[in-house]
Design a protein around this motif. Structure first.
Motif, PDB file in Angstrom:
ATOM      1  N   LYS A 133      37.745  39.906  54.576  1.00 26.88           N
ATOM      2  CA  LYS A 133      38.856  39.169  54.032  1.00 26.88           C
ATOM      3  C   LYS A 133      38.346  37.744  53.047  1.00 26.88           C
ATOM      4  N   ALA A 134      37.250  37.441  53.019  1.00 25.20           N
ATOM      5  CA  ALA A 134      36.670  36.586  52.153  1.00 25.20           C
ATOM      6  C   ALA A 134      36.425  37.161  50.674  1.00 25.20           C
ATOM      7  N   ASN A 135      35.788  38.589  50.931  1.00 29.18           N
ATOM      8  CA  ASN A 135      35.522  39.107  49.485  1.00 29.18           C
ATOM      9  C   ASN A 135      36.458  39.483  48.491  1.00 29.18           C
ATOM     10  N   GLY A 136      37.675  39.671  49.123  1.00 29.10           N
ATOM     11  CA  GLY A 136      38.784  39.935  48.281  1.00 29.10           C
ATOM     12  C   GLY A 136      39.072  41.398  47.688  1.00 29.10           C
ATOM     13  N   LEU A 137      38.256  42.146  48.886  1.00 35.45           N
ATOM     14  CA  LEU A 137      38.327  43.599  48.375  1.00 35.45           C
ATOM     15  C   LEU A 137      39.157  44.521  49.665  1.00 35.45           C
ATOM     16  N   TYR A 138      39.678  43.587  50.358  1.00 32.32           N
ATOM     17  CA  TYR A 138      40.645  44.270  51.522  1.00 32.32           C
ATOM     18  C   TYR A 138      41.816  43.644  51.608  1.00 32.32           C
ATOM     19  N   SER A 145      52.131  31.790  38.756  1.00 36.97           N
ATOM     20  CA  SER A 145      53.047  32.434  39.799  1.00 36.97           C
ATOM     21  C   SER A 145      53.759  33.365  39.382  1.00 36.97           C
ATOM     22  N   ASP A 146      54.085  33.495  37.845  1.00 39.56           N
ATOM     23  CA  ASP A 146      55.090  34.737  37.431  1.00 39.56           C
ATOM     24  C   ASP A 146      54.293  36.089  37.631  1.00 39.56           C
ATOM     25  N   ILE A 147      52.956  35.815  37.875  1.00 40.37           N
ATOM     26  CA  ILE A 147      51.946  37.259  37.830  1.00 40.37           C
ATOM     27  C   ILE A 147      51.958  37.540  39.321  1.00 40.37           C
ATOM     28  N   ILE A 148      52.101  38.812  39.704  1.00 41.57           N
ATOM     29  CA  ILE A 148      52.137  39.332  40.935  1.00 41.57           C
ATOM     30  C   ILE A 148      51.433  40.688  40.988  1.00 41.57           C
ATOM     31  N   PHE A 149      50.379  40.635  42.147  1.00 37.93           N
ATOM     32  CA  PHE A 149      49.433  41.645  42.048  1.00 37.93           C
ATOM     33  C   PHE A 149      49.749  42.574  43.325  1.00 37.93           C
ATOM     34  N   VAL A 150      50.033  44.023  42.927  1.00 37.13           N
ATOM     35  CA  VAL A 150      50.154  44.771  44.041  1.00 37.13           C
ATOM     36  C   VAL A 150      49.140  45.599  44.419  1.00 37.13           C
ATOM     37  N   LYS A 151      48.459  45.448  45.688  1.00 35.25           N
ATOM     38  CA  LYS A 151      47.567  46.167  46.175  1.00 35.25           C
ATOM     39  C   LYS A 151      47.812  47.208  47.306  1.00 35.25           C
ATOM     40  N   ALA A 160      49.452  45.884  33.919  1.00 35.68           N
ATOM     41  CA  ALA A 160      48.042  46.348  34.122  1.00 35.68           C
ATOM     42  C   ALA A 160      48.007  47.244  35.401  1.00 35.68           C
ATOM     43  N   ALA A 161      46.883  47.937  35.377  1.00 33.67           N
ATOM     44  CA  ALA A 161      46.701  49.064  36.506  1.00 33.67           C
ATOM     45  C   ALA A 161      45.255  49.413  36.442  1.00 33.67           C
ATOM     46  N   PHE A 162      44.452  48.953  37.726  1.00 35.08           N
ATOM     47  CA  PHE A 162      43.097  49.252  37.559  1.00 35.08           C
ATOM     48  C   PHE A 162      42.486  49.253  38.919  1.00 35.08           C
ATOM     49  N   PRO A 163      41.446  49.956  39.277  1.00 33.81           N
ATOM     50  CA  PRO A 163      40.727  49.803  40.200  1.00 33.81           C
ATOM     51  C   PRO A 163      40.075  48.568  40.300  1.00 33.81           C
ATOM     52  N   LEU A 164      39.497  47.996  41.587  1.00 29.70           N
ATOM     53  CA  LEU A 164      38.710  47.063  41.619  1.00 29.70           C
ATOM     54  C   LEU A 164      37.177  47.206  41.623  1.00 29.70           C
ATOM     55  N   HIS A 165      36.442  46.153  41.041  1.00 30.82           N
ATOM     56  CA  HIS A 165      34.959  46.292  41.175  1.00 30.82           C
ATOM     57  C   HIS A 165      34.649  45.785  42.474  1.00 30.82           C
ATOM     58  N   GLU A 166      33.565  46.395  42.739  1.00 27.01           N
ATOM     59  CA  GLU A 166      33.122  46.310  44.430  1.00 27.01           C
ATOM     60  C   GLU A 166      32.075  45.087  44.467  1.00 27.01           C
ATOM     61  N   TRP A 205      40.614  40.520  42.953  1.00 25.43           N
ATOM     62  CA  TRP A 205      41.584  41.211  41.953  1.00 25.43           C
ATOM     63  C   TRP A 205      42.018  40.218  40.812  1.00 25.43           C
ATOM     64  N   GLU A 206      41.865  38.794  41.109  1.00 25.97           N
ATOM     65  CA  GLU A 206      42.016  37.761  40.165  1.00 25.97           C
ATOM     66  C   GLU A 206      41.058  37.818  39.150  1.00 25.97           C
TER      67      GLU A 206
END
Length: 962
Positions: free
Chosen positions: A113-118, A165-171, A300-306, A702-703
């Motif tokens: 949960k902390a690393n932002g990859l899940y 707050s206008d920017i929304i990330f869809v995971k 934008a659309a991209f996969p995450l770095h690990e 993701w940020e």
């Protein structure tokens, strides 16, 4: 009486399954198990029996019920794109289905949960990120698109940006069922058995030799270029046979953990494949993520770095935190510049297309080592033989030979000995080893390409690209919009598709070719402007008040002209990109690959002509059509054409190549790394000012990735173009500048680490895409190799003094008729290569202001100039001598012989070197045989196991083989 559990199970077994109502979405939609556990828990507490069977049965029914209601919700309820479902900046999700996968009593992994990859639950890994703005008006399209994404089985979670707050990330997350389904559709090859290596049968004598060699190698120190796999155990790869994934034969594959069976790059590629085929609006062409990105629905659309590429702990003691950290430490760090690249790790993280680029770049850099060594040897040979060169000696000792002015009026008479330094520098590049080096580089280019084909075949085998074929490409939206009225059947898919008429296509190609021709004329006009600058400024510098510039007016003219030419090149490159983009869109290519190939060809042609046009002028035209004193040829009957330096034109060509090559490579490296570094630094600075350092470090992955720079719009185009242009500089005029391979080698050693650093740290993670080779660039490399043979032949024959010296040594020198051509045979060459001019024959506008009395105390009567012409008192004054025609014939003969000889060697090498190594061919055949055997054995083992289980359970079975 029945026990409570037995009666409950009986009732459940008689309940009709809702899967018959909505069986299509059963695998694709989510399961709400929390509700099941809430209403069943009181009954469990009242009894003391084992309710595991009851739980399983109820959860199966709940699964069907929730699937049914989810389908109804998708039809009747409002979309989940509603902003009221968002949680702002606290790492919580929307009312996403993934949250319902949590089971009561289970602990959520805090680390995930902390690393932002899940996702918020800490279990569902983020496979893809979509970014949009709430203020964007394309809400309806986005709602339909996201509803269809959920219908495909992808899990979704939304998050508002911490900074805006206008920017929304869809995971997005793809569960195992979706991955397996689409991996089978995409023919993703996965490991199913470890490879079994076998050795060829060898003779005892060969075995003894190999043992002695291996024993000798044991005494030598370990290769410093190899990566240390003991201290970096994460580099170990499982070497397994692979086969296209199949859910029916899933028991054949090596699956230790379903969450890690598909690596992150493959998971992102599968999700991207799904997103490209999801509709966002009614209509046959309203489909795919690319169209939503182009119309602004998503930003934008991209996969995450690990995770982060840095760690507080040493990688050698604590290991790598993630693959990105591992890549940074063993590939992108400057401390490992001398080591081989971990290509398998690059391919695993970035995909085969980017991996092939770095494999090609590494192979090109490695092949530059022998070329750089030979070029340096040619240069050092010139240094060591400098004091023994008869020509430079005569130039330095020619204090009594007075040369005619090289420009009108302001240029003075000069002693030939004043050009002593230039004659010595010319000898460093134009010596007896130059011809050998030109032949070597022509052969080297062929060997490089042939062995690259072999290397590519090995890589394609290791990366499972041998049998991979590109899918039928989608038609570009612009093509569909333009030709949607005309359709015809696609012979492959059998579906109607837009069609471009032949006449329309030809007319567009003609207009595009005309545009290319016009831009080439613009380049020629720019070169013409540089020529005018040179002929005008040489007189200006000759009358300059500073003695240093006045005495070196020609060098100052050449240096400033090269710098101005470089500025013009960089400015025109910006224009050419826009023109190439316009012409390519004008052609209306059908698919993205056709568009990419067309754009690549235009950009290469423009930049190649732009970069090399002035070099071609200096090499083949400078000083060739100037006339002679008293009858100079002039531009527009005004400006006298520029002459070569008394020591020859080769020094101008060397300066042109050296300055352009160094400046362009420095500029490219700055733009590739410096520009993204400055942009990312500015973004981080703004974040620190607004939120402080502590808050910035707590940003989710993701940020952080969103704040990085996106990859170039043209993919790897800029990287390939830079290297291909450098390859042209290295081969086309290498006879005039033998140090070009050495400069290219030094640049490439830096370039590999610069590109690696840029991909790992400065860019968002690009989508992992597959490719079998480097595409159209290989054909361009072959064309450059052919052109290099022709240009080097002309450089040796026309630009350098190799042929005139050879003709003098065998025909006119002291050793004429003796078959020798040593330095002793060159005595008197300088005097024989200069013609005599009567000063009184100067034109009025060419007559110098000084009369040359400073040399002998009286006005000069004669001066010398570089040419083979008769003296002024001969029957035909200033006519060509017989020696001129002998030199011209020898030059033409050398060009023909050199080209035919080198081309024969190139074709012979191409014929003798097979594209596929023999051991690789044998391994491929062996692997094909073993795969068939293994699949047969695995199937046989499964059938036998099933037979034993049936026999053990007492069930009837057919008495069939096996």
């Amino acid at each position: 009486p029945e026990s409570p559990s037995t009666g409950f199970l009986t009732a459940l077994s008689q309940t009709p399954s809702i899967s018959s109502i909505s069986s299509e979405g059963r695998e694709d939609l989510q399961v709400n198990r929390l509700e099941t556990q809430i209403w069943i828990k009181p009954d469990i507490e009242k009894t003391d029996v084992d309710f595991s069977e009851i739980l399983n049965a109820i959860q199966e029914i709940a699964k069907d019920v929730n699937i049914f209601f989810d389908e109804l919700e998708g039809v009747n309820s409002p979309s989940k794109d509603d902003d009221s479902l968002l949680h702002h900046g606290n790492l919580t999700s929307t009312s996403d289905d993934a949250s319902r996968l949590e089971v009561v009593g289970e602990e959520v992994p805090d680390k995930n949960k902390a690393n932002g990859l899940y996702f918020r639950d800490g279990k569902c890994r983020i496979d893809y990120i979509l970014v949009y703005r709430k203020s964007n008006p394309q809400t309806e399209k986005r709602e339909v698109f996201e509803r269809n994404i959920r219908a495909e089985g992808l899990q979704m979670e939304k998050e508002s940006s911490l900074t805006n707050s206008d920017i929304i990330f869809v995971k997005l997350h793809a569960p195992w069922e979706v991955l397996g389904k689409y991996a089978e559709l995409m023919n993703v090859r996965m490991p199913f058995r470890r490879k079994i290596y076998y050795l060829h049968r060898r003779y005892k004598f060969m075995n003894r030799i190999e043992k002695q060699i291996s024993r000798f190698r044991g005494w030598l120190p370990r290769k410093p270029m190899k990566l240390d796999k003991e201290t970096l155990p994460d580099l170990e790869e499982n070497d397994c046979y692979t086969a296209p994934f199949s859910q029916q034969r899933i028991h054949h594959f090596i699956i230790h953990n379903k969450d890690t069976f598909f690596n992150n790059a493959t998971r992102s590629r599968i999700v991207h494949h799904i997103l490209q085929r999801v509709k966002y609006e009614e209509g046959k062409n309203k489909i795919g993520l690319n169209r939503l990105l182009s119309n602004g629905s998503y930003e934008a659309a991209f996969p995450l770095h690990e995770g982060s590429y840095r760690s507080k702990n040493s990688i050698k003691t604590h290991g790598a935190e993630n693959h990105r950290h591992l890549l940074y430490e063993c590939w992108a760090s400057w401390g490992v510049w001398y080591k081989y690249q971990p290509l398998d790790l690059v391919r695993r993280y970035f995909g085969e297309k980017i991996g092939l680029y770095f494999a090609w770049l590494g192979w090109y850099t490695g092949m530059l080592f022998p070329a750089a060594f030979i070029g340096l040897f040619v240069f050092l040979y010139g240094v060591t033989t400098l004091n023994h060169c008869q020509v430079s000696k005569e130039v330095c000792q020619a204090t009594d030979i007075i040369m005619c002015p090289i420009c009108d009026k302001y240029c003075p008479f000069m002693r030939l000995s004043d050009s002593c330094v230039y004659a010595k520098v010319t000898h460093l590049f134009d010596n007896g080893a130059t011809v050998f080096f030109a032949v070597f580089m022509a052969v080297w280019a062929t060997v490089f390409l042939e062995f690259w084909k072999r290397r590519r075949a090995v890589i394609a085998y290791d990366w499972d690209l041998i049998d991979w074929e590109e899918e039928e490409e989608e038609i570009r939206p612009q093509f569909e919009a333009k030709y949607s009225k005309k359709e015809r059947m696609n012979p492959i898919s059998g579906k109607p598709e837009p069609y471009q008429a032949f006449a329309d296509k030809c007319s567009r190609l003609i207009v595009s070719a005309s545009g290319i021709f016009f831009m080439i004329c613009v380049v020629i006009a720019a070169v013409f402007g540089i020529v005018i600058y040179r002929v005008v400024t040489v007189s200006t510098f000759a009358a300059f008040k500073w003695a240093l510039i006045r005495n070196n007016s020609q060098v100052a003219t050449t240096g400033t002209a090269v710098c101005i030419n470089f500025c013009i090149i960089m400015l025109l490159n910006v224009l050419y990109e826009k023109v190439a983009l316009f012409l390519t869109n004008l052609e209306q290519p059908r698919t993205e690959s056709e568009w990419e190939n067309s754009f690549t060809l235009k950009m290469f042609l423009f930049q190649f002509v732009n970069l090399n046009s002035s070099t071609f002028y200096i090499a083949f035209f400078l000083g060739r059509f100037t006339g002679h004193p008293g009858a100079y040829l002039r531009l527009i009957n005004r400006w006298r054409l520029e002459e070569c330096h008394p020591s020859g034109c080769l020094i101008d060509l060397c300066m042109q190549m050296g300055i352009i090559m160094v400046l362009k490579q420095t500029w490219n490296n700055f733009m590739e790394l410096g520009y993204p570094l400055i942009q990312n630094w500015w973004t981080r600075r703004k974040l620190r000012q607004e939120y402080g350092t502590q808050r910035k470090t707590s940003f989710p992955q993701w940020e952080k990735d969103y704040n990085l720079q996106p990859m170039n719009a043209y993919g790897l185009f800029d990287e390939y173009l830079e290297m291909i242009l450098q390859f042209g500089f290295t081969t086309i005029f290498v006879a005039a500048f033998p140090l070009a391979p050495l400069l290219a080698l030094l640049n490439n050693i830096i370039e590999i680490r610069l590109d690696a650093y840029k991909f790992v740290t400065q860019w968002r993670r690009p989508l992992a895409s597959r490719a079998k080779d480097i595409g159209i660039w290989y054909g361009i490399l072959e064309g450059i190799g052919i052109l290099s043979v022709i240009t080097n032949a002309f450089v040796i024959a026309v630009t350098s003094d190799f042929i005139p010296r050879l003709v003098y040594a065998y025909k006119y020198g002291p050793c004429a008729g003796q078959g020798e051509a040593g330095q002793k045979c060159m005595v008197g060459y300088v005097n024989a290569s200069l013609s005599v001019f009567l000063v009184s024959d100067f034109e009025n506008r060419s007559e110098p202001t000084s009369n040359g009395s400073e040399f002998s105390g009286s006005p000069l009567k004669y001066c010398r100039y570089r040419d083979y012409r008769d003296p002024p008192h001969s029957p035909v004054p200033y006519g060509y001598t017989l020696q001129f025609w002998h030199v011209l014939a020898a030059r033409l003969a050398f060009i023909i012989v050199f080209e035919h000889l080198v081309f024969c060697i190139k074709h012979l090498i191409s014929y003798l070197i097979p594209d596929l190594p023999k051991d690789l061919r044998d391994r491929m055949r062996r692997e094909k045989y073993l795969i068939q055997e293994m699949m047969y054995e695995a199937e046989l083992e499964r059938l036998q196991k099933e037979r034993k289980e049936r026999k053990k359970n007492g069930k009837s079975y057919h008495n069939e083989w096996p």
